[in-house]
Enzyme design. Sequence first.
Site, PDB file in Angstrom:
ATOM      1  N   GLU A 117     -12.511   3.211  37.440  1.00 42.81           N
ATOM      2  CA  GLU A 117     -11.431   3.965  37.436  1.00 42.81           C
ATOM      3  C   GLU A 117     -11.707   5.317  38.289  1.00 42.81           C
ATOM      4  OE1 GLU A 117      -8.417   3.695  36.066  1.00 42.81           O
ATOM      5  OE2 GLU A 117      -8.931   1.665  35.565  1.00 42.81           O
ATOM      6  N   SER A 154      17.012  -9.001 -25.414  1.00 42.29           N
ATOM      7  CA  SER A 154      16.366  -8.817 -26.587  1.00 42.29           C
ATOM      8  C   SER A 154      15.436  -8.019 -26.230  1.00 42.29           C
ATOM      9  CB  SER A 154      15.893  -9.878 -27.487  1.00 42.29           C
ATOM     10  OG  SER A 154      17.047 -10.679 -28.110  1.00 42.29           O
TER      11      SER A 154
END
Length: 644
Positions: free
Chosen positions: A86, A364
């Site tokens: 780079e 229930s």
Amino acid sequence: MFFKKKYIFIIIFLISIFTGVFIGAIFALTKDLPQIKKLENFIPSAATKIYSADKVLLAELFIEKRYPVSIKKMPYYLKAAIVATEDKKFYKHFGFDIKGIIRAATKDIIAGEFIEGASTITQQLAKTLFLTKKKNLVRKLNEIILSIQLERRYTKNEILEIYLNQVYFGSGAYGVESAAKIYFNKSVSDLNLNQCALIAGMPKSPSRYSPLNNKDLATKRRNTVLFQMMQDKVITKSRYDNEVKQPVIINNKKKTYNKAPFFVDIVKKQTGSVLGSSMLYKGGIKIYTTLYYKYQEIAEQSQRKHINNLIKRMQAKNINNPAPQGALVSIDTKTGAILAMTGGNNYQKSSYNRAVFAKRQSGSAFKPIIYALAIEKGLEQNSTILDAPVIFPGSKKAGDWQPENFSRKYSGEITLRYALVHSKNIPAVKLIEKFGVQSTVKFAKKLGIQSKLAPYLSLALGSSETTLVELTSAYAVFPDKGLWIKPFYITKITDRSSAVIWQNIPVRHIAMSEKSAAIMSDILKGVITEGTGKKAKFLSGFTAGKTGTTNNYKDALFIGFSSNIATGVWVGNDNYSSLGNFETGAKAALPIWIDFMKKVVLRSSNNYFNIPDGIYQKNFDMISGENCFSHSINCVKGLFRIKH
């Protein structure tokens, strides 16, 4: 003539660049740009990690999958490869390369557009951090000025570290650590020369050179990087010859989904509401949760097994395309911590969390709340009530209401214990009439039921809708000495430096007396030893609970607890259709609960029930309530308040 004009234009353009650079440099040397000052406090976004209580990584959250790492942990070959590829003069220039700019400018002018950037690593960093991707002369000058400032304030290694943690390496990898994990399933510090070269070649065109997209192109790019490293004498010719022969080997993990995804969704939602979505997805925080993953695995396995069994039964009953769902939530009764949670059968097919958000009738399973109120009001478990047909005038909008027992059989005068253990409907309705619907609603809210409850006598039969989490937290009050504790999911959250930035503060209140809670636990133990939960009778230690079944077998539930863990299970269809005849709570939900609890209770400690002061045990006939000898038929041992 054309070439003369073109030459003049090139001269003017180059003069403009150098003038701009000169002015920019003077400006940079006298005053910091605002962006550079911001960089002093710049923290790159990082993935958030969510952990279970037993230290299992449940999920990672990110917008950019990034794991910042010190340059000291980066291999020499990686840094050398990046510089060789780079920016060869990285350690020599002061932010920009004059020759490179002239060369690139000439090519751009000839082409009539920006085709070459001539950017140094410092310029690339400035562009990534502070500027847009739009290519023009103004942006380029800003880039140079910012680069000068970066070079003034930071060492070369500091700039390189920020760059390598910031740049994109394709396939969702931001920064070198993320790239190492995604491509090689290892930390950047463990990369070899070949792998370093491959990663270093990607910033130029991340998508194009990603080995996950095009391995051949990635290999050619890697070889180019190795060649440049040889030219820069980073590696020898023989090393280069050997490395370029090596195949690119990727050890990419297949996409995995979050562990305990229904639970993780709740954690994400709560964290986002406290800290904001930006911190959640970019902050690199660590979220420590209450969930025990070893329990979670048991929950998922148990549910999967018995839902599959249910599907087979439904198919045998000629129910087309059966798709029942299940949900489970387990809570530490002492702390309120959620230990395990399933919100459905398959998160990928449906992420709707039925344990937290689905409001269904409880049948229930709601009755223990009514009986708890009766005990709290002074009744004992051997107090008797008449189980017989009854009509309640005007108790429904349509007129009189005549409830029935599930079995359509009646037992006459029976104890409260017998009535609840055998899930009789009539006694429950009579109790809610005796103590008042509004009193029952108020008491239910003290037990943690937050859903709106319809103020009708049918509430006794679980006609109002609640969530599984609410119902399970209500049951947790009984083994926890009457104390209600708000269920919670997160213990603490830490920032990148491991400092605690949020911590759970327990929310609790006294819901009922310790004595009443102990008596209710004792009665619900009877459901397992004598009643509808007998399938769980073999479980070791203390266990108690209650079945629940709604009309037409639309919902099946079992909510139960040991001395320190309360677990609720719900099974039903999302479209409220029937699970099939006789698919009760005992048949469809209880097996999941048993499979989970038999393994979890064995792992937990101290599974015994403490009898509080002011309580004693005695034998009584569970039907008549009279004292009896232990060897008598229907004789049981129960807890009672000492009367002064």
